[in-house]
Design an enzyme around this catalytic site. Structure first.
Site, PDB file in Angstrom:
ATOM      1  N   SER A 110       0.820  -1.203   0.000  1.00 50.00           N
ATOM      2  CA  SER A 110       0.000   0.000   0.000  1.00 50.00           C
ATOM      3  C   SER A 110       0.860   1.262   0.000  1.00 50.00           C
ATOM      4  O   SER A 110       1.632   1.472  -0.927  1.00 50.00           O
ATOM      5  CB  SER A 110      -0.959  -0.036   1.198  1.00 50.00           C
ATOM      6  OG  SER A 110      -1.952   0.935   1.090  1.00 50.00           O
ATOM      7  N   ASP A 254      -2.099   6.052  -4.058  1.00 51.19           N
ATOM      8  CA  ASP A 254      -0.970   5.291  -3.534  1.00 51.19           C
ATOM      9  C   ASP A 254      -0.683   4.112  -4.464  1.00 51.19           C
ATOM     10  O   ASP A 254      -1.391   3.920  -5.467  1.00 51.19           O
ATOM     11  CB  ASP A 254      -1.249   4.855  -2.088  1.00 51.19           C
ATOM     12  CG  ASP A 254      -2.407   3.886  -1.962  1.00 51.19           C
ATOM     13  OD1 ASP A 254      -3.245   3.825  -2.885  1.00 51.19           O
ATOM     14  OD2 ASP A 254      -2.498   3.182  -0.938  1.00 51.19           O
ATOM     15  N   ASP A 258      -5.926   2.343  -3.520  1.00 46.60           N
ATOM     16  CA  ASP A 258      -7.103   2.355  -2.648  1.00 46.60           C
ATOM     17  C   ASP A 258      -7.157   3.604  -1.779  1.00 46.60           C
ATOM     18  O   ASP A 258      -8.092   3.785  -1.009  1.00 46.60           O
ATOM     19  CB  ASP A 258      -7.186   1.086  -1.794  1.00 46.60           C
ATOM     20  CG  ASP A 258      -6.025   0.922  -0.819  1.00 46.60           C
ATOM     21  OD1 ASP A 258      -5.107   1.770  -0.822  1.00 46.60           O
ATOM     22  OD2 ASP A 258      -6.037  -0.073  -0.062  1.00 46.60           O
TER      23      ASP A 258
END
Length: 466
Positions: A110, A254, A258
């Site tokens: 992430s 990112d 998300d």
């Protein structure tokens, strides 16, 4: 170097010693634990059919290595794999039910820097596993009781690189997404894809909505040009470029797409917290209902929800907690203040594509700039700080001490400690994804938020003796 094992998956830095970092051995071990968990199902290792798992990854440098290890571990367990290749977290989430798969794995850390990678684990609905399910996988991994398949029962790999296009199509078909209204506005938008998969899918979505796209860091080579967490201090280049290009606004995602942040037309941050506020304002204006965000998110969502006649609810931090409370309260939109939009009309997962399309439609229906839109919302300011954890710090004892210290205030201990003062709040919690204590504050001015944060950082250090 760090390896974090939690109910939400396994996350760590590449290289180093087994068990201390995300090494090839650790990647295989936890992929095997997840596959074994799926095979056990109702408690039986023998299943009547082959299981199926969808896999996708972001563009980070270690992605190909971790992808091959995880994929072939599942094959060795006799599980078929649908390989999406370079993808996004929300794309894998929508692919799982469409493929009638038994689960999914997104290989991404992430917002973490390039040295990190992770296995994010999904159930058959394409949603993150529950706490109990995650705990079971950790137990299986610790026991290392894996039963691999014989040569005649190995899984098979099917490659399918079409899902980002399928994802875009699904977003454009949402009833509240008005492509023609957006096309009529002839917007110009700068996109920072942090050299990951967002650099492909976000420009494609925008172009199909008739938006002129200026690309910045959209080559999916995994060499992040700045810290990939979409915070103000990392986004000087796009803030400058939005002004230079006279763009209507900027979009930042990112690496796994998300989290969504906007840059206003004046080159200022729209505010990650206000991504959800703006999108919820549009959705609630069209569909009456409730909202949910986590308790580290801005009060502004509560204000907007109540303005539209709905009820706001706060969950513990973590997407699975937000989703659970959204289902319990029949929320029509929710998410997290880090720029994560969860819109059940699409699916129960944070999705920047959905957020972009709804935000564009909202803007197309208004006669104002993005800066003016931001100024129209309740004004709150946040300060986000952290303290690095060292082995001698007893986090639970620290939070227990803070709870007693502020017992006379409005306190929630659902997730760490949140202290609500009349005009401001502070949330103290141990991170699920990094070895840190997070200290989030919010107040009517940035100075007040910063002062409150500094006060609590100092108090925590004093208690911890550091």
């Amino acid at each position: 170097m760090t390896l974090i094992k939690s109910i939400s998956g396994i996350r760590g830095t590449i290289g180093g010693n087994v068990g201390d970092n995300l090494t090839p051995v650790d990647a295989v071990k936890f992929a095997a634990a997840y596959g074994t968990f799926l095979k056990e199902g109702s408690g039986k290792l023998e299943v009547e059919r082959k299981l199926k798992v969808v896999i996708g990854r972001d563009a980070r440098i270690s992605g190909s290595m971790i992808h091959n290890l995880v994929q072939n571990t599942l094959v060795g367990l006799g599980i078929d794999v649908i390989d999406l290749g370079l993808s996004t977290t929300p794309t894998v989430e929508i692919a799982v039910p469409l493929e009638k798969a038994d689960g999914g794995i997104i290989l991404t850390a992430s917002h973490n820097p390039k040295q990190w990678n992770a296995l994010k684990l999904l159930n058959a609905k394409g949603e993150f596993l529950s706490g109990a399910e995650g705990a079971k996988i950790l137990e299986i991994a610790d026991a290392e009781a894996f039963d691999f398949s014989d040569v005649d029962s190995l899984g098979e790999v099917t490659e399918n690189s079409s899902y980002m296009d399928i994802h875009i199509d699904e977003v454009l078909e949402l009833p509240l997404v008005d492509v023609e209204a957006v096309k009529a506005k002839k917007f110009k938008v700068v996109v920072d894809g942090v050299n990951s998969s967002g650099g492909i899918v976000i420009p494609d979505l925008l172009e199909q909505m008739g938006v002129e796209v200026v690309k910045l860091y959209c080559e999916p080579n995994g060499h992040f040009p700045h810290n990939p967490e979409p915070l103000k201090e990392h986004l000087g280049d796009i803030c400058k470029l939005v002004v230079e290009e006279k763009a209507d606004f900027g979009i930042v995602v990112d690496p796994d797409v998300d989290r969504l942040a906007f840059i206003s037309n004046d080159g200022e941050m729209f505010g990650e917290e206000y991504t959800l506020v703006a999108v919820a304002d549009y959705v609630l204006g069209k569909t009456k209902g409730n909202t949910v965000s986590n308790m580290s998110s801005s009060r502004a969502l509560r204000d907007i929800t109540e303005k539209h006649g709905g009820k706001y609810h706060a969950s513990a931090v973590g997407e699975v907690n937000v989703v659970t409370l959204m289902k319990e309260t029949n929320a029509i939109i929710g998410g997290e203040g880090n720029g994560g939009i969860i819109y059940p009309e699409s699916h129960y997962g944070r999705d920047s594509l959905v957020g972009v399309a709804l935000f564009l439609t909202h803007l197309a229906n208004l006669d104002m700039t993005v800066a003016q839109l931001r100024a129209s919302y309740p004004q709150y300011f946040m300060s986000k700080n952290k303290i690095e954890l060292i082995p001698q710090i007893d986090v639970d004892l620290i939070l227990e001490t803070m709870t007693k210290e502020y017992a006379s205030e409005d306190i929630s201990t659902i997730d760490g400690v949140k202290i609500d003062f009349p005009t401001e709040w502070v949330h103290l919690r141990k991170s699920n994804t990094e070895p840190i204590i997070r200290i989030y504050t919010e107040a009517p001015t940035q100075k007040a938020a910063d002062v409150l944060a500094e006060r609590f950082v100092n108090e925590l250090k004093l208690i911890a003796g550091i």
